[in-house]
Design a protein around this motif. Structure first.
Motif, PDB file in Angstrom:
ATOM      1  N   PRO A 256      75.139 105.227 -20.481  1.00 19.09           N
ATOM      2  CA  PRO A 256      73.517 104.808 -21.577  1.00 19.09           C
ATOM      3  C   PRO A 256      72.754 104.621 -21.044  1.00 19.09           C
ATOM      4  O   PRO A 256      71.476 105.147 -22.212  1.00 19.09           O
ATOM      5  N   THR A 257      72.147 104.127 -20.041  1.00 19.97           N
ATOM      6  CA  THR A 257      71.007 104.064 -19.390  1.00 19.97           C
ATOM      7  C   THR A 257      70.800 104.991 -19.246  1.00 19.97           C
ATOM      8  O   THR A 257      69.037 104.835 -18.563  1.00 19.97           O
ATOM      9  N   THR A 258      71.112 105.869 -18.488  1.00 22.74           N
ATOM     10  CA  THR A 258      70.942 106.824 -17.272  1.00 22.74           C
ATOM     11  C   THR A 258      70.456 108.167 -17.825  1.00 22.74           C
ATOM     12  O   THR A 258      70.183 108.795 -18.661  1.00 22.74           O
ATOM     13  N   HIS A 259      71.713 108.599 -17.903  1.00 20.98           N
ATOM     14  CA  HIS A 259      72.155 110.169 -18.897  1.00 20.98           C
ATOM     15  C   HIS A 259      72.084 110.031 -20.210  1.00 20.98           C
ATOM     16  O   HIS A 259      72.061 111.189 -21.182  1.00 20.98           O
ATOM     17  N   GLY A 260      72.821 109.319 -20.801  1.00 22.68           N
ATOM     18  CA  GLY A 260      72.551 108.669 -22.136  1.00 22.68           C
ATOM     19  C   GLY A 260      71.188 108.273 -22.903  1.00 22.68           C
ATOM     20  O   GLY A 260      70.924 108.938 -23.680  1.00 22.68           O
ATOM     21  N   GLN A 261      70.178 107.839 -21.800  1.00 22.39           N
ATOM     22  CA  GLN A 261      68.777 107.911 -22.608  1.00 22.39           C
ATOM     23  C   GLN A 261      68.078 108.874 -21.658  1.00 22.39           C
ATOM     24  O   GLN A 261      67.120 109.396 -22.425  1.00 22.39           O
ATOM     25  N   TRP A 262      68.042 109.873 -20.619  1.00 21.04           N
ATOM     26  CA  TRP A 262      67.385 111.217 -20.206  1.00 21.04           C
ATOM     27  C   TRP A 262      67.806 111.481 -19.955  1.00 21.04           C
ATOM     28  O   TRP A 262      67.296 112.550 -19.978  1.00 21.04           O
ATOM     29  N   GLY A 263      69.370 111.785 -20.745  1.00 17.84           N
ATOM     30  CA  GLY A 263      70.050 113.009 -20.621  1.00 17.84           C
ATOM     31  C   GLY A 263      69.711 114.116 -18.675  1.00 17.84           C
ATOM     32  O   GLY A 263      69.684 113.994 -18.050  1.00 17.84           O
ATOM     33  N   TYR A 264      69.377 115.642 -18.158  1.00 19.28           N
ATOM     34  CA  TYR A 264      68.941 116.177 -17.878  1.00 19.28           C
ATOM     35  C   TYR A 264      67.495 115.697 -17.146  1.00 19.28           C
ATOM     36  O   TYR A 264      67.493 116.228 -15.743  1.00 19.28           O
ATOM     37  N   SER A 265      66.903 115.102 -17.705  1.00 18.93           N
ATOM     38  CA  SER A 265      65.317 114.562 -16.988  1.00 18.93           C
ATOM     39  C   SER A 265      65.862 113.618 -16.153  1.00 18.93           C
ATOM     40  O   SER A 265      64.626 112.895 -15.537  1.00 18.93           O
ATOM     41  N   TYR A 266      66.530 112.824 -16.137  1.00 16.25           N
ATOM     42  CA  TYR A 266      67.228 111.306 -15.688  1.00 16.25           C
ATOM     43  C   TYR A 266      66.534 111.957 -13.832  1.00 16.25           C
ATOM     44  O   TYR A 266      65.688 110.802 -13.202  1.00 16.25           O
ATOM     45  N   LEU A 267      67.067 112.889 -13.411  1.00 17.01           N
ATOM     46  CA  LEU A 267      67.379 113.202 -11.814  1.00 17.01           C
ATOM     47  C   LEU A 267      65.367 113.159 -11.388  1.00 17.01           C
ATOM     48  O   LEU A 267      65.090 112.101 -10.619  1.00 17.01           O
ATOM     49  N   GLY A 268      65.028 114.279 -12.556  1.00 12.95           N
ATOM     50  CA  GLY A 268      63.314 114.015 -12.099  1.00 12.95           C
ATOM     51  C   GLY A 268      62.219 113.184 -12.704  1.00 12.95           C
ATOM     52  O   GLY A 268      60.905 113.590 -11.799  1.00 12.95           O
ATOM     53  N   ALA A 269      62.953 112.603 -12.773  1.00 13.35           N
ATOM     54  CA  ALA A 269      61.982 111.030 -13.606  1.00 13.35           C
ATOM     55  C   ALA A 269      62.103 109.662 -13.757  1.00 13.35           C
ATOM     56  O   ALA A 269      61.881 109.787 -12.356  1.00 13.35           O
TER      57      ALA A 269
END
Length: 357
Positions: free
Chosen positions: A310-323
């Protein structure tokens, strides 16, 4: 001119932007429940022939993917590689719904590259199990030259070609050899799936035997391997390695589909954890040791597992890697230039091929 085969046709490699090299765009909806029920059930009730491009479930798949991709442009990410095998991660067993990736690309403005592959034996469609090595090779070559399955969409890479946990079944070896032969014939790149980072060196030996171009091979999921020494050993062969489950800190340990006759009552369950702090620390170590030109990054995001993170993919989705994760890498001493290599230069080189008619 160096070009990459996307689902909408060849694109100059310099136009790709940053690249997420291992994703599954049709798996963001973990089931047809958002569409009002299973499309095949509605078809059976009405006597109509199913059309994967016209069902409400397909529309949900496209809509969710387009929305999920909407934050990537601000991060400089212009391309996503969909490595879904036949019958897995949202792709149907005969590849017909790969055509949906064209809709996703047009509506999102993101370049999409489609892979072709076969997953673990327990998940493989029957036709892939029954095919011999020659037939499987011919299928992969046709996927690159004519279109994946019945979709008409040409593959731009082979993968994620899979092997099991601590073993390679005869079927998986057949399909890996077929992918290697198809790679040799077409000039496309090839990326593999290792289950928890096992059998990577064995995969490489099979690829060597088949004369694969190892400069255009990626060994996948090396960030899930518990032993950094083994990851280093694979990297020292000169092949590319992928830290491609970024943000997937927790996942279920699932090696085959749930049995149809599962009895009622308590069931045993295994799960796995790999923190992104560990990923960042290991990437910093590998970069410091000179492997920055061999590393690719991605998230392998699927809707079925977002709830566990929930705190990685769940919060950021695809933006997690680049942000978020890129910021974590900077905090671990990896430079912007080195991140650019892992997100742009390295994956673009793997996707490049000479333009074909």
């Amino acid at each position: 001119m160096s070009v990459v085969q996307t689902v909408l046709g060849p694109v100059p490699s310099e136009d790709l932007g940053r690249i997420m090299h291992h994703e599954h765009l049709l798996s963001l909806v973990p089931g047809p429940w958002l569409s009002g029920g299973r499309p095949d059930a509605r078809v059976t009730a009405t006597g109509l022939k199913p059309d994967p491009n016209e069902t409400r479930y397909a529309d949900d798949q496209v809509r969710h993917a387009v929305t999920a991709l909407s934050g990537l442009a601000a991060l400089g990410i212009g391309t996503v590689v969909d490595l879904s095998p036949y019958g897995v991660a949202g792709r149907d067993p005969v590849g017909a719904n790969v055509a949906l990736l064209q809709r996703i690309s047009r509506e999102s403005g993101v370049h999409v590259v489609a892979g072709s592959s076969v997953y673990l034996e327990a998940y493989s469609p029957r036709w892939t199990v029954e095919a011999d090595l020659r037939q499987m090779t011919e299928r992969f070559v046709a996927d690159a030259a004519q279109g994946i399955g019945t979709s008409g969409v040409r593959a731009g890479i082979f993968g994620e070609q899979a092997t099991s946990l601590n073993r390679i079944t005869a079927h998986e070896e057949k399909c890996l050899r077929a992918a290697a032969r198809a790679q040799r014939e077409t000039g496309l790149g090839l990326t593999t799936h290792t289950t928890h980072g096992t059998m990577a060196l064995e995969q490489l030996e099979i690829l060597r035997q088949e004369g694969a171009d190892l400069d255009h091979v990626v060994i996948g999921h090396m960030d899930t391997r518990a032993d950094l020494g083994y990851v280093r050993q694979v990297a020292r062969t000169g092949v590319h390695i992928a830290f491609d489950t970024v943000g997937k800190q927790n996942w279920d340990f699932v090696l085959e589909p749930e049995p149809h006759d599962q009895p009622d009552g308590e069931i045993a369950k295994q799960a796995y954890h790999r923190s992104d702090i560990t990923r960042a620390t290991r990437l910093a170590t590998l970069v410091a040791e000179g492997f920055e030109d061999q590393i690719l990054l991605a998230q392998d995001l699927t809707g079925a597992e977002v709830w566990m993170n929930p705190t990685t993919h769940g919060q950021w989705g695809y933006s997690y890697l680049g942000a978020s994760f890129s910021t974590l890498l900077l905090e671990h001493g990896i430079t912007e230039k080195q991140i650019e290599k892992m997100l742009l230069t390295n994956p673009a080189r793997l996707l490049q091929t000479t333009a074909r008619p």
